[in-house]
Design a protein around this motif. Sequence first.
Motif, mmCIF file in Angstrom:
data_model
loop_
_atom_site.group_PDB
_atom_site.id
_atom_site.type_symbol
_atom_site.label_atom_id
_atom_site.label_comp_id
_atom_site.label_asym_id
_atom_site.label_seq_id
_atom_site.Cartn_x
_atom_site.Cartn_y
_atom_site.Cartn_z
ATOM 1 N N LEU A 4 0.816 -1.214 0.000
ATOM 2 C CA LEU A 4 0.000 0.000 0.000
ATOM 3 C C LEU A 4 0.851 1.267 0.000
ATOM 4 C CD1 LEU A 4 -2.734 -1.241 2.508
ATOM 5 C CD2 LEU A 4 -2.723 -1.336 0.019
ATOM 6 N N ASN A 5 2.177 1.095 -0.009
ATOM 7 C CA ASN A 5 3.059 2.262 -0.024
ATOM 8 C C ASN A 5 3.211 2.747 -1.470
ATOM 9 O OD1 ASN A 5 5.228 4.011 -0.070
ATOM 10 N ND2 ASN A 5 6.294 2.960 1.606
ATOM 11 N N GLU A 7 4.357 5.407 -2.840
ATOM 12 C CA GLU A 7 5.599 6.052 -3.278
ATOM 13 C C GLU A 7 6.625 4.998 -3.694
ATOM 14 O OE1 GLU A 7 8.986 8.913 -1.429
ATOM 15 O OE2 GLU A 7 7.065 8.852 -0.395
ATOM 16 N N VAL A 8 6.792 3.980 -2.849
ATOM 17 C CA VAL A 8 7.748 2.918 -3.178
ATOM 18 C C VAL A 8 7.284 2.184 -4.433
ATOM 19 C CG1 VAL A 8 8.773 0.764 -2.379
ATOM 20 C CG2 VAL A 8 8.485 2.670 -0.797
ATOM 21 N N ARG A 9 5.990 1.970 -4.522
ATOM 22 C CA ARG A 9 5.495 1.240 -5.683
ATOM 23 C C ARG A 9 5.809 1.992 -6.976
ATOM 24 N NH1 ARG A 9 -0.606 -0.568 -6.056
ATOM 25 N NH2 ARG A 9 0.066 -1.858 -4.332
ATOM 26 N N SER A 10 5.585 3.291 -6.989
ATOM 27 C CA SER A 10 5.834 4.011 -8.244
ATOM 28 C C SER A 10 7.329 4.018 -8.565
ATOM 29 C CB SER A 10 5.231 5.417 -8.214
ATOM 30 O OG SER A 10 5.889 6.187 -7.268
ATOM 31 N N GLN A 11 8.188 4.004 -7.526
ATOM 32 C CA GLN A 11 9.634 3.911 -7.797
ATOM 33 C C GLN A 11 9.968 2.561 -8.438
ATOM 34 O OE1 GLN A 11 11.587 4.638 -4.054
ATOM 35 N NE2 GLN A 11 11.074 6.810 -4.061
ATOM 36 N N ILE A 12 9.354 1.490 -7.899
ATOM 37 C CA ILE A 12 9.623 0.154 -8.460
ATOM 38 C C ILE A 12 9.117 0.094 -9.898
ATOM 39 C CG2 ILE A 12 8.951 -2.277 -8.310
ATOM 40 C CD1 ILE A 12 9.117 -2.020 -5.288
ATOM 41 N N GLU A 13 7.926 0.654 -10.139
ATOM 42 C CA GLU A 13 7.385 0.611 -11.494
ATOM 43 C C GLU A 13 8.277 1.376 -12.469
ATOM 44 O OE1 GLU A 13 3.304 1.695 -10.892
ATOM 45 O OE2 GLU A 13 2.807 -0.346 -10.227
ATOM 46 N N GLN A 14 8.797 2.501 -12.019
ATOM 47 C CA GLN A 14 9.707 3.275 -12.869
ATOM 48 C C GLN A 14 10.971 2.457 -13.163
ATOM 49 O OE1 GLN A 14 9.039 6.278 -14.323
ATOM 50 N NE2 GLN A 14 10.909 5.763 -15.455
ATOM 51 N N PHE A 15 11.497 1.809 -12.120
ATOM 52 C CA PHE A 15 12.693 0.980 -12.275
ATOM 53 C C PHE A 15 12.446 -0.133 -13.301
ATOM 54 C CE2 PHE A 15 14.651 -3.069 -11.003
ATOM 55 C CZ PHE A 15 15.989 -2.757 -11.162
ATOM 56 N N LEU A 16 11.274 -0.784 -13.193
ATOM 57 C CA LEU A 16 10.986 -1.886 -14.110
ATOM 58 C C LEU A 16 10.828 -1.379 -15.542
ATOM 59 C CD1 LEU A 16 8.490 -3.919 -11.891
ATOM 60 C CD2 LEU A 16 10.822 -4.571 -12.522
ATOM 61 N N ARG A 17 10.198 -0.210 -15.691
ATOM 62 C CA ARG A 17 10.041 0.370 -17.038
ATOM 63 C C ARG A 17 11.405 0.640 -17.656
ATOM 64 N NH1 ARG A 17 5.536 2.968 -15.101
ATOM 65 N NH2 ARG A 17 6.717 4.769 -14.390
ATOM 66 N N ASP A 18 12.310 1.235 -16.851
ATOM 67 C CA ASP A 18 13.631 1.583 -17.364
ATOM 68 C C ASP A 18 14.414 0.328 -17.732
ATOM 69 O OD1 ASP A 18 12.924 4.116 -16.828
ATOM 70 O OD2 ASP A 18 14.127 4.329 -15.002
ATOM 71 N N ARG A 19 14.268 -0.706 -16.881
ATOM 72 C CA ARG A 19 15.076 -1.900 -17.069
ATOM 73 C C ARG A 19 14.602 -2.740 -18.256
ATOM 74 N NH1 ARG A 19 14.246 -6.890 -13.483
ATOM 75 N NH2 ARG A 19 12.783 -7.096 -15.169
ATOM 76 N N GLN A 20 13.269 -2.845 -18.390
ATOM 77 C CA GLN A 20 12.710 -3.787 -19.353
ATOM 78 C C GLN A 20 13.021 -3.466 -20.802
ATOM 79 O OE1 GLN A 20 8.450 -4.149 -19.025
ATOM 80 N NE2 GLN A 20 8.751 -4.958 -16.992
ATOM 81 N N GLY A 21 12.690 -2.249 -21.200
ATOM 82 C CA GLY A 21 12.704 -1.972 -22.636
ATOM 83 C C GLY A 21 11.630 -2.850 -23.257
ATOM 84 N N ILE A 79 -4.405 -7.290 -7.531
ATOM 85 C CA ILE A 79 -5.339 -7.262 -6.392
ATOM 86 C C ILE A 79 -4.870 -8.230 -5.302
ATOM 87 C CG2 ILE A 79 -7.730 -7.600 -5.657
ATOM 88 C CD1 ILE A 79 -8.514 -7.005 -8.634
ATOM 89 N N MET A 80 -4.399 -9.418 -5.716
ATOM 90 C CA MET A 80 -3.904 -10.384 -4.713
ATOM 91 C C MET A 80 -2.783 -9.749 -3.887
ATOM 92 S SD MET A 80 -4.035 -13.730 -7.153
ATOM 93 C CE MET A 80 -3.663 -15.081 -6.034
ATOM 94 N N ARG A 81 -1.872 -9.062 -4.578
ATOM 95 C CA ARG A 81 -0.802 -8.354 -3.861
ATOM 96 C C ARG A 81 -1.401 -7.323 -2.898
ATOM 97 N NH1 ARG A 81 1.856 -4.191 -7.660
ATOM 98 N NH2 ARG A 81 -0.245 -3.393 -7.331
ATOM 99 N N ASP A 82 -2.358 -6.531 -3.396
ATOM 100 C CA ASP A 82 -2.867 -5.409 -2.603
ATOM 101 C C ASP A 82 -3.640 -5.854 -1.362
ATOM 102 O OD1 ASP A 82 -1.767 -3.796 -4.484
ATOM 103 O OD2 ASP A 82 -3.668 -3.126 -5.369
ATOM 104 N N ILE A 83 -4.340 -7.001 -1.464
ATOM 105 C CA ILE A 83 -5.178 -7.391 -0.315
ATOM 106 C C ILE A 83 -4.541 -8.540 0.472
ATOM 107 C CG2 ILE A 83 -7.280 -6.582 -1.491
ATOM 108 C CD1 ILE A 83 -8.117 -9.515 -1.777
#
Length: 254
Positions: A4-5, A7-21, A79-83
Motif C-alpha cells: 500500500l506504499n 511512493e515505493v510502488r511508483s519507484q519500483i514501477e519506474q525501475f521496471l520500465r527503465d530496465r525492461q525496454g 489485487i492479490m498483492r494489494d489485499i
Amino acid sequence: MNPLNSEVRSQIEQFLRDRQGGDDLTKMCFVFFDADRAKRVHDEAYRRALEFVTIGGIPGAVMEFGVLGGWSARIFCEIMRDIFNLNDIYLFDSFDGLPEYTSAIDRDSYEIGGRNIWSGKMKFPADWLKQFGQPHQWHIRDRLSEVIRPERIIVRQGFYSETLKATPQEKVAVAHIDCDLYQSTIEVLEGLHRGNCLQDGTVLLFDDWNCNKANPNFGERRALRDFLQSQRDFTATPWFTYGWGGAAYILHAT
Ligand SMILES: C[S@@+](CC[C@H](N)C(=O)[O-])C[C@H]1O[C@@H](n2cnc3c(N)ncnc32)[C@H](O)[C@@H]1O
C-alpha cells in the motif's frame, strides 16, 4: 515492501520500465475498446470476488481459463498483492488460440455459426510474438512475477481436454472463465469437479456470459446449466454482473 506504499510502488514501477525496454504483453488490452474503463470495471469485479474469498475464509487458488496475453491475469495478481491474498494463481491456456469447434452447440452459435467472429481463432501472429524474445507464456509469467512471487504463478499450457486430465491438487477459490466456447467452459467445469477442486463458496466469474445474444442455449450460460444438471454435489446462485458481458456465481455444496 508494503503493497500500500504508493511512493515505493511508483519507484519500483519506474525501475521496471527503465530496465525492461520493449513492450509488456500483460499491459495490453486486446478485448475491449476503452482499456481504462475496462480495467476499472474488471478490477472492481475481481476485487469483489477476491475480497469475498479472502475475508470469507474460502481457501485455495485463483484459476484462470483464458489468458491470452495476461491482461486479466495481471489485474488478478495486482489485487492479490494489494489485499494480501497469498494463494497461487494458475494460468490455463493453449497459448495457441481456440481449439477446433468439436461441439455442435458452438458450431451452431451466433458467434461462430452466425458471425464467425474468431476466424483467426484468437491466435497471436507468430511474427508479432517474436518481439518478446521468448515464448509468450514465459514472457507473461516473467512480467507477472514483478507483481507477485514467481512460484505462485503456475502456467498450464495446452488445451483443457489435455491439461485438465491432471487437475491442480488444491481447491479453487476463484475461477475466471474467459474461454468463449461452450465446449471449453463445460470442460473446465467438469474437469474441476472431477479433480475435486470445487468447494462451497467457490466463485465462478464468467467473462462471456452475455455472448451469443445472452441466449441460454449457447456458450457459458449453456455450459453452467448443463454442468449443474449433470451432478448433485453443487448448486449455484447468481451474485453480480459486470461490464456488458460478465457474471459472477457462487457455488454451494449440497
Ligand atoms: C478472450 S481470450 C482471454 C482473454 C484474457 N482473459 C484477457 O482478458 O486478456 C480467450 C482465451 O481462451 C483460450 N482458450 C479457449 N478455449 C481453450 C481451450 N479449450 N483450451 C485452452 N485454451 C483455450 C484461447 O487460447 C484464448 O487465449
